[in-house]
Write a protein that holds these residues in place. Structure first.
Motif, PDB file in Angstrom:
ATOM      1  N   THR A 190      -0.807   7.350  -6.311  1.00  0.00           N
ATOM      2  CA  THR A 190      -1.065   5.914  -6.272  1.00  0.00           C
ATOM      3  C   THR A 190      -0.253   5.220  -7.363  1.00  0.00           C
ATOM      4  O   THR A 190       0.176   5.846  -8.335  1.00  0.00           O
ATOM      5  N   GLY A 191      -0.062   3.919  -7.203  1.00  0.00           N
ATOM      6  CA  GLY A 191       0.635   3.117  -8.199  1.00  0.00           C
ATOM      7  C   GLY A 191      -0.138   1.852  -8.491  1.00  0.00           C
ATOM      8  O   GLY A 191      -0.522   1.110  -7.569  1.00  0.00           O
ATOM      9  N   THR A 192      -0.449   1.625  -9.761  1.00  0.00           N
ATOM     10  CA  THR A 192      -1.166   0.423 -10.177  1.00  0.00           C
ATOM     11  C   THR A 192      -0.225  -0.460 -10.991  1.00  0.00           C
ATOM     12  O   THR A 192       0.941  -0.131 -11.169  1.00  0.00           O
ATOM     13  N   ILE A 196       4.148  -2.733  -9.822  1.00  0.00           N
ATOM     14  CA  ILE A 196       4.140  -1.907  -8.610  1.00  0.00           C
ATOM     15  C   ILE A 196       3.542  -2.676  -7.439  1.00  0.00           C
ATOM     16  O   ILE A 196       4.029  -2.578  -6.304  1.00  0.00           O
ATOM     17  N   LEU A 197       2.501  -3.471  -7.682  1.00  0.00           N
ATOM     18  CA  LEU A 197       1.931  -4.280  -6.610  1.00  0.00           C
ATOM     19  C   LEU A 197       2.953  -5.288  -6.094  1.00  0.00           C
ATOM     20  O   LEU A 197       3.045  -5.531  -4.882  1.00  0.00           O
ATOM     21  N   GLY A 200       5.498  -3.422  -3.969  1.00  0.00           N
ATOM     22  CA  GLY A 200       4.900  -3.087  -2.679  1.00  0.00           C
ATOM     23  C   GLY A 200       4.809  -4.291  -1.765  1.00  0.00           C
ATOM     24  O   GLY A 200       5.105  -4.201  -0.561  1.00  0.00           O
ATOM     25  N   GLU A 217      -3.128  -2.569   0.262  1.00  0.00           N
ATOM     26  CA  GLU A 217      -2.487  -1.272   0.062  1.00  0.00           C
ATOM     27  C   GLU A 217      -1.188  -1.183   0.856  1.00  0.00           C
ATOM     28  O   GLU A 217      -1.142  -1.506   2.040  1.00  0.00           O
ATOM     29  N   THR A 275       0.115   1.737  -3.102  1.00  0.00           N
ATOM     30  CA  THR A 275      -0.268   0.795  -4.148  1.00  0.00           C
ATOM     31  C   THR A 275      -1.788   0.727  -4.248  1.00  0.00           C
ATOM     32  O   THR A 275      -2.512   0.939  -3.270  1.00  0.00           O
ATOM     33  N   GLU A 277      -4.812  -1.731  -6.266  1.00  0.00           N
ATOM     34  CA  GLU A 277      -5.035  -2.908  -7.103  1.00  0.00           C
ATOM     35  C   GLU A 277      -6.062  -2.670  -8.212  1.00  0.00           C
ATOM     36  O   GLU A 277      -6.276  -3.541  -9.049  1.00  0.00           O
TER      37      GLU A 277
END
Length: 363
Positions: A190-192, A196-197, A200, A217, A275, A277
């Motif tokens: 995952t990426g926070t 990154i958001l 994405g 996501e 992604t 959040e």
């Protein structure tokens, strides 16, 4: 209780009683953070200056980093506690990794599976691996979107040589973490973080998706990210803002943030990530709720303590003497038990992270 009143710039009024009052002023900018605390008579109790911490630009994680890197942060924190009774906790990079990883595991992980999370802040990048809400390993790397932008990307659009120098910096900084994680396995990635958001969301819009009010996501594939980074680096800040649907502060740092993410994915041989959040804010809340729940039950054995598992995860990275550490902990616990009755302490005070006296005794 803490009350906030709107002042300029970004003032918070903290009260611990009707007669004790202090005002903290924080000017969190994109290049530096200035803070000052005054009492009711407008006398300066403390002040400090550090790196960038604008939450619209780099997020809450770097705000914590900016405070902990200030030259006189210890004096500032002490003055706040002495004058207001409020304890200010400055998170280390590893603790940020733990809290962010906890949130990602809880909100976006899969039960029974290991989740690796990547979080890119303004001054550092945090990597964690969690399984069932417990940390396996935690890393904090001094690679941040704001810091790298200010060091390397001084022209608009960025020069090719500057981009290559930035890539070299990222590659060098990730060599050791890649070696340390070589024997680890994970099921999901995952990426926070805002960076990154934002990436994405931009990739989703490029593929025909619609703009949404809230982040959703999104799957980020390495090949798509690589093409996105090459495309974005040819544009000016204002062109990036409109082409990728970014805020202006995000458009300023997105190139560096994208290259950090690409570098991490290549170093760890990650083909895609999702992604998420959930981030530091949610991690702090989850961690605090767990603490309150634990305090309502009999003390856990050390092997079940989640914070202690995080400590061991970091210790194993650096080859610490685990048997010796356990022996020191047992001695500290014996001392605590002998003194607890006279100091009116319960077994909950002996839990790691809840009692600094025990940590000091173990040293």
């Amino acid at each position: 209780m803490v009350h906030s009143e709107r002042r300029s710039p970004n003032f918070l009024t903290a009260r611990t009683s009707a007669s004790r009052r202090a005002v903290v002023g924080v000017d969190g900018g994109g290049t530096k953070t200035e803070a000052v605390i005054l009492d009711a008579r407008d006398q300066v109790l403390g002040q400090g200056i550090a790196g960038p911490s604008n939450p619209l630009r780099i997020g809450i994680a770097n705000a914590a980093a900016a405070v902990r890197e200030a030259n006189n942060s210890a004096n500032f924190i002490k003055a706040v506690e002495e004058k207001t009774g409020i304890k200010v906790e400055i998170l280390s990079g590893i603790e940020e990794a733990r809290l962010i990883g906890l949130a990602a595991s809880h909100g976006c992980g899969v039960k029974g599976a290991s989740t690796l999370n990547i979080d890119i802040g303004g001054g550092s990048t945090e990597i964690s691996i969690f399984r069932d809400g417990l940390p396996t390993t935690l890393l904090s790397i001094k690679l941040g979107a704001v810091g790298l932008t200010e060091r390397f990307l001084t022209s608009d659009p960025p020069r090719p040589k500057a981009l290559e120098a930035l890539r070299t910096e990222v590659h060098a900084a990730l060599e050791r973490p890649a070696r340390e994680l070589r024997d680890y396995r994970w099921d999901n990635v995952t990426g926070t973080s805002g960076t990154i958001l934002a990436i994405g969301n931009a990739l989703r819009l490029q593929s025909g998706g619609e703009q949404t009010l809230q982040p959703i996501e999104t799957k980020i594939k390495l090949r798509d990210l690589t093409a996105f980074n090459l495309w974005l680096a040819t544009k000016t800040v204002h062109e990036r803002k409109f082409a990728a649907r970014l805020t202006l502060p995000r458009a300023e740092i997105i190139v560096a943030g994208g290259l950090v993410l690409e570098g991490v994915m290549r170093a760890l041989e990650i083909k895609s990530l999702s992604t998420c959040e959930w981030g530091l804010r949610e991690g702090v809340i989850i961690d605090r709720l767990r603490d309150w729940e634990a305090q309502s039950r009999p003390p856990m054995p050390d092997i079940a303590d989640q914070k202690l598992r995080g400590v061991h995860a970091v210790g194993r990275r650096f080859g610490y003497e685990e048997a010796h550490s356990h022996q020191v902990a047992r001695l500290a616990e014996t001392i605590f038990d002998a003194l607890s009755s006279s100091a009116n302490l319960t077994r909950h005070h002996a839990r790691p992270g809840d009692n600094r006296e025990r940590a000091g005794a173990s040293r």
